[in-house]
Design a protein around this motif. Structure first.
Motif, PDB file in Angstrom:
ATOM      1  N   THR A 254       0.819  -1.213   0.000  1.00 55.21           N
ATOM      2  CA  THR A 254       0.000   0.000   0.000  1.00 55.21           C
ATOM      3  C   THR A 254       0.850   1.260   0.000  1.00 55.21           C
ATOM      4  OG1 THR A 254      -1.770  -1.175   1.159  1.00 55.21           O
ATOM      5  CG2 THR A 254      -1.822   1.235   1.237  1.00 55.21           C
ATOM      6  N   ASP A 255       1.873   1.331   0.855  1.00 48.89           N
ATOM      7  CA  ASP A 255       2.693   2.546   0.915  1.00 48.89           C
ATOM      8  C   ASP A 255       3.423   2.793  -0.400  1.00 48.89           C
ATOM      9  OD1 ASP A 255       4.236   0.257   1.453  1.00 48.89           O
ATOM     10  OD2 ASP A 255       5.697   1.371   2.640  1.00 48.89           O
ATOM     11  N   VAL A 256       3.902   1.740  -1.042  1.00 50.62           N
ATOM     12  CA  VAL A 256       4.591   1.893  -2.329  1.00 50.62           C
ATOM     13  C   VAL A 256       3.606   2.392  -3.386  1.00 50.62           C
ATOM     14  CG1 VAL A 256       5.796   0.646  -4.173  1.00 50.62           C
ATOM     15  CG2 VAL A 256       6.337   0.158  -1.778  1.00 50.62           C
ATOM     16  N   LEU A 257       2.419   1.796  -3.428  1.00 47.75           N
ATOM     17  CA  LEU A 257       1.404   2.214  -4.403  1.00 47.75           C
ATOM     18  C   LEU A 257       0.944   3.655  -4.186  1.00 47.75           C
ATOM     19  CD1 LEU A 257      -0.881  -0.905  -4.875  1.00 47.75           C
ATOM     20  CD2 LEU A 257       0.381   0.313  -6.633  1.00 47.75           C
ATOM     21  N   VAL A 258       0.713   4.043  -2.947  1.00 53.88           N
ATOM     22  CA  VAL A 258       0.249   5.411  -2.660  1.00 53.88           C
ATOM     23  C   VAL A 258       1.298   6.426  -3.106  1.00 53.88           C
ATOM     24  CG1 VAL A 258      -0.276   7.033  -0.787  1.00 53.88           C
ATOM     25  CG2 VAL A 258      -1.356   4.780  -0.828  1.00 53.88           C
ATOM     26  N   ILE A 259       2.553   6.182  -2.754  1.00 46.61           N
ATOM     27  CA  ILE A 259       3.617   7.110  -3.136  1.00 46.61           C
ATOM     28  C   ILE A 259       3.781   7.146  -4.653  1.00 46.61           C
ATOM     29  CG2 ILE A 259       6.121   7.497  -3.048  1.00 46.61           C
ATOM     30  CD1 ILE A 259       5.972   6.382  -0.129  1.00 46.61           C
ATOM     31  N   ALA A 260       3.781   5.979  -5.295  1.00 44.27           N
ATOM     32  CA  ALA A 260       3.951   5.925  -6.754  1.00 44.27           C
ATOM     33  C   ALA A 260       2.814   6.650  -7.475  1.00 44.27           C
ATOM     34  CB  ALA A 260       4.048   4.480  -7.223  1.00 44.27           C
ATOM     35  N   VAL A 261       1.589   6.409  -7.063  1.00 38.95           N
ATOM     36  CA  VAL A 261       0.447   7.065  -7.717  1.00 38.95           C
ATOM     37  C   VAL A 261       0.460   8.568  -7.458  1.00 38.95           C
ATOM     38  CG1 VAL A 261      -2.082   7.242  -7.726  1.00 38.95           C
ATOM     39  CG2 VAL A 261      -0.981   4.984  -7.803  1.00 38.95           C
ATOM     40  N   ALA A 262       0.759   8.981  -6.225  1.00 39.76           N
ATOM     41  CA  ALA A 262       0.812  10.423  -5.908  1.00 39.76           C
ATOM     42  C   ALA A 262       1.893  11.114  -6.732  1.00 39.76           C
ATOM     43  CB  ALA A 262       1.066  10.622  -4.416  1.00 39.76           C
ATOM     44  N   MET A 263       3.067  10.510  -6.816  1.00 41.02           N
ATOM     45  CA  MET A 263       4.150  11.120  -7.589  1.00 41.02           C
ATOM     46  C   MET A 263       3.868  11.072  -9.092  1.00 41.02           C
ATOM     47  SD  MET A 263       6.141  12.535  -5.534  1.00 41.02           S
ATOM     48  CE  MET A 263       7.410  13.004  -6.703  1.00 41.02           C
ATOM     49  N   PHE A 264       3.183  10.029  -9.547  1.00 41.45           N
ATOM     50  CA  PHE A 264       2.781   9.975 -10.949  1.00 41.45           C
ATOM     51  C   PHE A 264       1.828  11.125 -11.268  1.00 41.45           C
ATOM     52  CE2 PHE A 264      -0.405   8.467 -14.100  1.00 41.45           C
ATOM     53  CZ  PHE A 264       0.404   8.586 -15.226  1.00 41.45           C
ATOM     54  N   MET A 265       0.918  11.430 -10.356  1.00 41.52           N
ATOM     55  CA  MET A 265      -0.014  12.539 -10.574  1.00 41.52           C
ATOM     56  C   MET A 265       0.729  13.871 -10.638  1.00 41.52           C
ATOM     57  SD  MET A 265      -3.141  11.077  -8.222  1.00 41.52           S
ATOM     58  CE  MET A 265      -3.988  12.610  -8.109  1.00 41.52           C
ATOM     59  N   VAL A 266       1.730  14.050  -9.775  1.00 45.95           N
ATOM     60  CA  VAL A 266       2.542  15.278  -9.818  1.00 45.95           C
ATOM     61  C   VAL A 266       3.270  15.357 -11.157  1.00 45.95           C
ATOM     62  CG1 VAL A 266       4.561  16.431  -8.824  1.00 45.95           C
ATOM     63  CG2 VAL A 266       2.815  15.457  -7.314  1.00 45.95           C
ATOM     64  N   GLU A 267       3.930  14.259 -11.537  1.00 49.98           N
ATOM     65  CA  GLU A 267       4.675  14.258 -12.796  1.00 49.98           C
ATOM     66  C   GLU A 267       3.749  14.424 -13.996  1.00 49.98           C
ATOM     67  OE1 GLU A 267       7.882  11.577 -15.258  1.00 49.98           O
ATOM     68  OE2 GLU A 267       7.963  11.616 -13.086  1.00 49.98           O
ATOM     69  N   PHE A 268       2.548  13.863 -13.916  1.00 49.78           N
ATOM     70  CA  PHE A 268       1.581  13.988 -15.002  1.00 49.78           C
ATOM     71  C   PHE A 268       1.320  15.458 -15.323  1.00 49.78           C
ATOM     72  CE2 PHE A 268      -2.664  14.178 -16.842  1.00 49.78           C
ATOM     73  CZ  PHE A 268      -2.589  13.196 -17.815  1.00 49.78           C
ATOM     74  N   VAL A 269       1.215  16.286 -14.297  1.00 52.55           N
ATOM     75  CA  VAL A 269       0.947  17.714 -14.498  1.00 52.55           C
ATOM     76  C   VAL A 269       2.226  18.456 -14.894  1.00 52.55           C
ATOM     77  CG1 VAL A 269       0.197  19.843 -13.356  1.00 52.55           C
ATOM     78  CG2 VAL A 269      -1.023  17.706 -12.924  1.00 52.55           C
TER      79      VAL A 269
END
Length: 191
Positions: free
Chosen positions: A44-59
């Motif tokens: 869960t912690d790996v997925l949350v961080i990866a998805v959150a950072m992907f959203m930042v990078e997406f923008v």
């Protein structure tokens, strides 16, 4: 041997978008019964961080010049993530094999990051604002597709990513030569 193909492909993907790579592998580890992706990537912690950072990078990745600053910072992050993912995928391999696979993942990530950064710098010279968003979205879709394909068909993914790496390097060289010629012509015209 499938592991080498998977590591190369995930390394390529990490060099383009490390967070999307970890997120896709994590979702596969978490929600499928595949044994090729370690469960550590699906925590869960790996997925949350990866998805959150992907959203930042997406923008950030869609904003001209800000994407190049992000790429500069990511010169350390993407190869490191590529090596970490490779190390995770290597799992119980012998020490030498695990070290070689880790180096392959990190090295491939560094190479694809260099291609991505070079293309993006060239795209940033374009006067219109839409090319960055188009290129960035294409990269995101490509990473998600390649990582998903690499888990199911690692050798197909290897063929695709190796071709993309060679074509991307050739594109960077071509783009920079074209830009350099245009600058020389512009300087020659100014009194």
């Amino acid at each position: 041997m499938d592991l080498t193909a998977l590591v190369f492909s995930s390394g390529w993907a990490s060099g383009v978008n490390a967070y999307a790579t970890v997120a896709v592998l994590g979702v596969i580890a978490r929600f499928t019964d595949t044994s090729i992706v370690p469960h550590a990537l699906g925590r869960t912690d790996v997925l949350v961080i990866a998805v959150a950072m992907f959203m930042v990078e997406f923008v950030v990745d869609k904003i001209p010049w800000l994407d190049s600053i992000w790429d500069g910072i990511s010169t350390v992050v993407r190869p490191t993530v590529g090596a970490w993912v490779a190390w995770q995928l290597a799992g119980d391999s012998s020490g030498v094999d695990q070290a070689m696979l880790t180096a392959l993942g990190g090295g491939t990530a560094l190479a694809s990051h260099g291609v991505k950064s070079g293309v993006r710098l060239a795209v940033n010279t374009s006067p219109e604002p839409f090319s960055n968003a188009i290129v960035s979205t294409t990269e995101d879709v490509g990473v998600i597709t390649v990582v998903s394909l690499a888990v199911a068909h690692p050798w197909w993914a290897l063929s695709i990513t190796a071709s993309l790496l060679v074509a991307g390097a050739a594109t960077v060289v071509l783009l920079w030569r074209t830009i350099s010629r245009a600058r020389r012509r512009r300087r020659a015209r100014t009194p």
